[in-house]
Enzyme design. Structure first.
Site: not given
Length: 411
Positions: A185, A90, A102, A216, A66, A344
């Site tokens: 987040t 994480k 990533k 954001n 992810k 997510s």
């Protein structure tokens, strides 16, 4: 110190505390797969342009990989490797069934038209469609990308594999995106801050905050913290920085930033030098912009008692040591900013079930995960007699190591 060196250093310290076997330690560091592809598209003027796209898939011992896809002129393989690895730890800290990945394309999205961006995204998806998937690798937005980018990836992927909304997260709501994802987040930062302050017998409402970065994450964190009675005394973004010791009126600043594309020129505060934002007088500093901003040059001048890492890798290891000697408590990025990937995960679950949640359920579940994550990190701190960063790293690395051994992958 670059992000990959710093991440590897933290991993090795955690591996030492956990007394990991050296072969297992080495295998956990090596990425599962690195993909590099050429993406050639016709531009609007008819000429051809080539871009390099890539995806680093770090680990899949605990589930599908992810991680975000960024469009930026300086997409750096080292940084992407570091961020893919950080995502592995994480997701393990958050205790969601994912590994880390990533990716990105080396381009300047501001210089490309919407139709050029669409063509580029579709060509990139064509090149990697058989290497991503609902149970393989699930991309998400990052710097320079957003819900529209995810919609194009979803559509292009679906041409090869049938309609598959769970292949990406951070999608538009109309295509199966989750309510509450936009704020996730920033909301996670709020819950993480509350958990930490609770431990110290404090509340949001009696603290003064400084926020570096008003994108954001920073804007949502500012809005939610001010709604809880926290006083935000300084804010910065790429346009400039402002300060008001009596507290900035956040709803007015949000309106101003939307209209003027930044905080510069806001009349409810005095302009200050953007670099000085990190050393302004406050109780809690929230770096929510780029990595490596707190370093040995400015760490001695930081006045905050708590640092909540809303950005990825904002504090260099040298700064870590200086701040720790000063008694500054740092809540590390791999826990503090995990709200985004947690929601997510909720989006992915909703897509697989074909059953969408209301926003209240999303936010309540996020709070549960953030609170549980904080307790788990604190347990590791007690077990290994270490600070919160090492508590989080040992927690994440230990969970991945255990899954690796249980699957029979231990070298």
């Amino acid at each position: 110190m670059n992000a990959l060196v710093a991440t590897n250093r933290n991993f090795k310290l955690a591996a030492k505390l956990l007394r990991l076997d050296s072969k297992l330690e080495k295998s956990l560091l090596i990425p599962f797969r690195e993909i590099k592809v050429e993406c050639t598209i016709p531009k609007d003027d008819g000429t051809l342009a080539s871009f390099v796209g890539f995806r680093v898939q770090h680990d899949n011992a605990r589930g599908p990989m992810k991680g975000g896809i960024r469009y930026h002129p300086e997409v750096d393989p080292d940084e992407v490797n570091a961020l893919a690895q950080l995502m592995t730890w994480k997701t393990a800290v958050a205790n969601i069934p994912y590994g880390g990945a990533k990716g990105g394309i080396g381009c300047n999205p501001g210089e490309l038209s919407v139709s050029e961006l669409e063509r580029l995204t579709r060509v990139f998806t064509q090149k990697i469609h058989d290497l991503i998937g609902i149970h393989t690798d699930v991309p998400a937005p990052d710097m320079g990308t957003g819900p529209q980018t995810m919609a194009w990836i979803l559509d292009e992927y679906s041409k090869f594999h049938g309609y598959s909304p769970a292949v990406v997260t951070g999608k538009p709501i109309d295509l199966g995106g989750s309510l509450g994802r936009d704020a996730a987040t920033g909301r996670g930062v709020l819950f993480a801050t509350e958990a930490l302050l609770n431990e110290h017998g404090k509340t949001i409402s009696d603290q003064r905050f400084v926020i570096q970065g008003f994108g954001n994450v920073g804007a949502w964190a500012a809005q939610l913290i001010s709604e809880q009675g926290g006083k935000i005394v300084a804010v910065s973004d790429i346009t400039g920085a402002i300060k008001n010791s009596k507290g900035i009126d956040i709803p007015s600043l949000l309106k101003h930033a939307k209209e003027h594309k930044g905080v510069k020129g806001f009349h409810g505060g005095d302009p200050i030098e953007p670099k000085s934002i990190l050393v302004e007088d406050c109780d809690i500093l929230i770096p929510a912009a780029l990595g490596g901003v707190i370093n040995r040059e400015n760490a001695n001048d930081v006045k905050a008692k708590f640092i909540i890492e809303a950005a990825n890798h904002p504090t260099d290891p040298e700064a870590d040591e200086i701040l720790s000697k000063k008694g500054v408590v740092i809540l590390p990025d791999i826990y503090a900013n995990s709200g985004g990937v947690t929601v997510s995960y909720f989006e992915w679950v909703q897509n697989i079930q074909g059953f969408m949640w209301d926003e209240e359920k999303v936010n309540n579940e996020l709070k549960n995960y953030m609170n549980k994550g904080f307790k788990d990190v604190k347990e590791m701190c007690k077990t290994h007699d270490c600070d919160l960063r090492m508590g989080a790293f040992t927690l994440g690395v230990n969970r991945v190591a255990r899954a690796t051994v249980l699957r029979g992958w231990g070298a």
